[in-house]
Design a protein around this motif. Structure first.
Motif, short mmCIF file in Angstrom:
data_model
loop_
_atom_site.label_atom_id
_atom_site.label_comp_id
_atom_site.label_asym_id
_atom_site.label_seq_id
_atom_site.Cartn_x
_atom_site.Cartn_y
_atom_site.Cartn_z
N ASP A 102 -15.56 -11.79 -3.94
CA ASP A 102 -15.59 -10.34 -4.04
C ASP A 102 -15.76 -9.96 -5.50
O ASP A 102 -14.82 -10.05 -6.29
N GLU A 103 -16.97 -9.56 -5.85
CA GLU A 103 -17.27 -9.25 -7.25
C GLU A 103 -16.46 -8.06 -7.76
O GLU A 103 -16.21 -7.93 -8.95
N SER A 104 -16.02 -7.20 -6.84
CA SER A 104 -15.22 -6.05 -7.23
C SER A 104 -13.73 -6.37 -7.32
O SER A 104 -12.96 -5.59 -7.88
N ASP A 105 -13.32 -7.49 -6.75
CA ASP A 105 -11.92 -7.92 -6.74
C ASP A 105 -11.02 -6.98 -5.96
O ASP A 105 -9.79 -7.06 -6.05
N GLU A 106 -11.58 -6.10 -5.16
CA GLU A 106 -10.76 -5.16 -4.39
C GLU A 106 -10.06 -5.81 -3.21
O GLU A 106 -9.09 -5.25 -2.68
N VAL A 107 -10.51 -6.98 -2.81
CA VAL A 107 -9.86 -7.66 -1.69
C VAL A 107 -8.41 -8.01 -2.04
O VAL A 107 -7.57 -8.16 -1.15
N ALA A 108 -8.11 -8.11 -3.33
CA ALA A 108 -6.76 -8.47 -3.77
C ALA A 108 -5.81 -7.27 -3.80
O ALA A 108 -4.60 -7.45 -3.95
N LEU A 109 -6.35 -6.07 -3.64
CA LEU A 109 -5.50 -4.88 -3.64
C LEU A 109 -4.71 -4.80 -2.34
O LEU A 109 -5.13 -5.35 -1.31
N PRO A 110 -3.58 -4.12 -2.34
CA PRO A 110 -2.83 -3.94 -1.08
C PRO A 110 -3.70 -3.25 -0.04
O PRO A 110 -4.60 -2.45 -0.38
N SER A 111 -3.46 -3.57 1.21
CA SER A 111 -4.26 -2.98 2.29
C SER A 111 -4.22 -1.45 2.20
O SER A 111 -3.16 -0.85 2.08
N GLY A 112 -5.40 -0.84 2.24
CA GLY A 112 -5.50 0.61 2.13
C GLY A 112 -5.85 1.07 0.73
O GLY A 112 -6.20 2.24 0.52
N GLY A 113 -5.77 0.16 -0.24
CA GLY A 113 -6.07 0.53 -1.63
C GLY A 113 -7.53 0.33 -2.01
O GLY A 113 -7.92 0.63 -3.14
N GLN A 114 -8.34 -0.15 -1.08
CA GLN A 114 -9.75 -0.42 -1.37
C GLN A 114 -10.54 0.90 -1.34
O GLN A 114 -10.20 1.84 -0.62
N SER A 115 -11.61 0.92 -2.10
CA SER A 115 -12.46 2.11 -2.16
C SER A 115 -13.30 2.24 -0.90
O SER A 115 -13.46 1.30 -0.12
N THR A 116 -13.85 3.44 -0.71
CA THR A 116 -14.73 3.68 0.44
C THR A 116 -15.97 2.80 0.35
O THR A 116 -16.44 2.27 1.37
N ALA A 117 -16.49 2.63 -0.87
CA ALA A 117 -17.67 1.78 -1.05
C ALA A 117 -17.37 0.35 -0.65
O ALA A 117 -18.21 -0.32 -0.03
N TRP A 118 -16.18 -0.15 -0.98
CA TRP A 118 -15.80 -1.52 -0.60
C TRP A 118 -15.71 -1.64 0.91
O TRP A 118 -16.20 -2.61 1.50
N GLN A 119 -15.08 -0.68 1.56
CA GLN A 119 -14.95 -0.72 3.01
C GLN A 119 -16.30 -0.69 3.69
O GLN A 119 -16.54 -1.40 4.68
N GLN A 120 -17.22 0.12 3.18
CA GLN A 120 -18.57 0.16 3.75
C GLN A 120 -19.29 -1.16 3.54
O GLN A 120 -20.01 -1.64 4.42
N ARG A 121 -19.08 -1.76 2.36
CA ARG A 121 -19.71 -3.05 2.06
C ARG A 121 -19.21 -4.13 3.02
O ARG A 121 -19.99 -4.95 3.52
N VAL A 122 -17.92 -4.12 3.30
CA VAL A 122 -17.33 -5.10 4.22
C VAL A 122 -17.83 -4.87 5.64
O VAL A 122 -18.14 -5.82 6.37
#
Length: 202
Positions: free
Chosen positions: A140-160
């Protein structure tokens, strides 16, 4: 006549070697992931149990108390050793990742993305049981996967979601009440996502 028996009764660390296949079977898994590791693990467990039980009975019958104590503390010695190795960063996962990292990076580099979009890839890390993924290597180039669940950005969720629908590379950080997901970093932008009682990956 009892003198040879007495000399053979001594403290020894060699019993720990009997337990190495049982405690270290995760290390060689990735070399041959196509093997039936569930059956292999069961065979190793049964053979280890037979060897330990047989040695316990023989040492009890011969009253070799030092050997008996050595056998009983052997698992503790190995666990301490494994804990020390883990504390300095040497685990089966870290060794495997160090040896295979370039392969994953080469595959990630081949990923075609629109300009500026951050890369997201997943790779099967452990599918020992019935080809079901229990651990997944996540880049994960954004490293958002390491954030607590629910802390990810909308762009990350769409990417996933796009990755899951198009490539079947899915990540669920909130799988449900009967499951537990943990994420641990293993390299730059690389994480291992462990899913206990997994239903999170198709």
């Amino acid at each position: 006549m009892p003198e040879p028996e007495k000399r053979s009764d001594k403290f020894t660390w060699t019993y720990a070697l009997w337990l190495l296949p049982f405690l270290a079977q995760d290390w060689p898994y990735w070399l041959h992931p196509q093997w039936d590791w569930w059956t292999i693990s069961l065979i190793i467990w049964v053979l280890t149990l037979i060897a330990v039980a047989g040695s316990l009975c023989i040492n009890l019958a011969r009253r070799r108390w030092r050997r008996l104590v050595s056998l009983l503390i052997a698992p503790l010695l190995l666990l301490v050793l494994l804990r020390i190795l883990a504390a300095v960063g040497i685990t089966s996962d870290s060794v495997r990742f160090a040896l295979t990292k370039q392969t994953y990076l080469a595959e990630i580099e081949r990923t075609d993305l629109p300009g500026g979009e951050q890369r997201f890839r997943t790779f099967v890390w452990d599918d020992t049981f019935l080809e079901k993924t229990y651990s997944t290597l996540v880049y994960d180039e954004s490293d958002e996967v390491a954030l607590p669940s629910g802390g990810q950005s909308t762009a990350w969720q769409q990417r996933v979601q796009t990755s899951c629908s198009e490539k079947k590379e899915c990540v669920d950080l909130d799988p449900g009440p009967d499951e537990y997901v943990s994420v641990r970093k293993i390299g730059e932008h690389f994480y291992i996502l462990d899913n206990y009682l997994p239903n999170a990956f198709p």
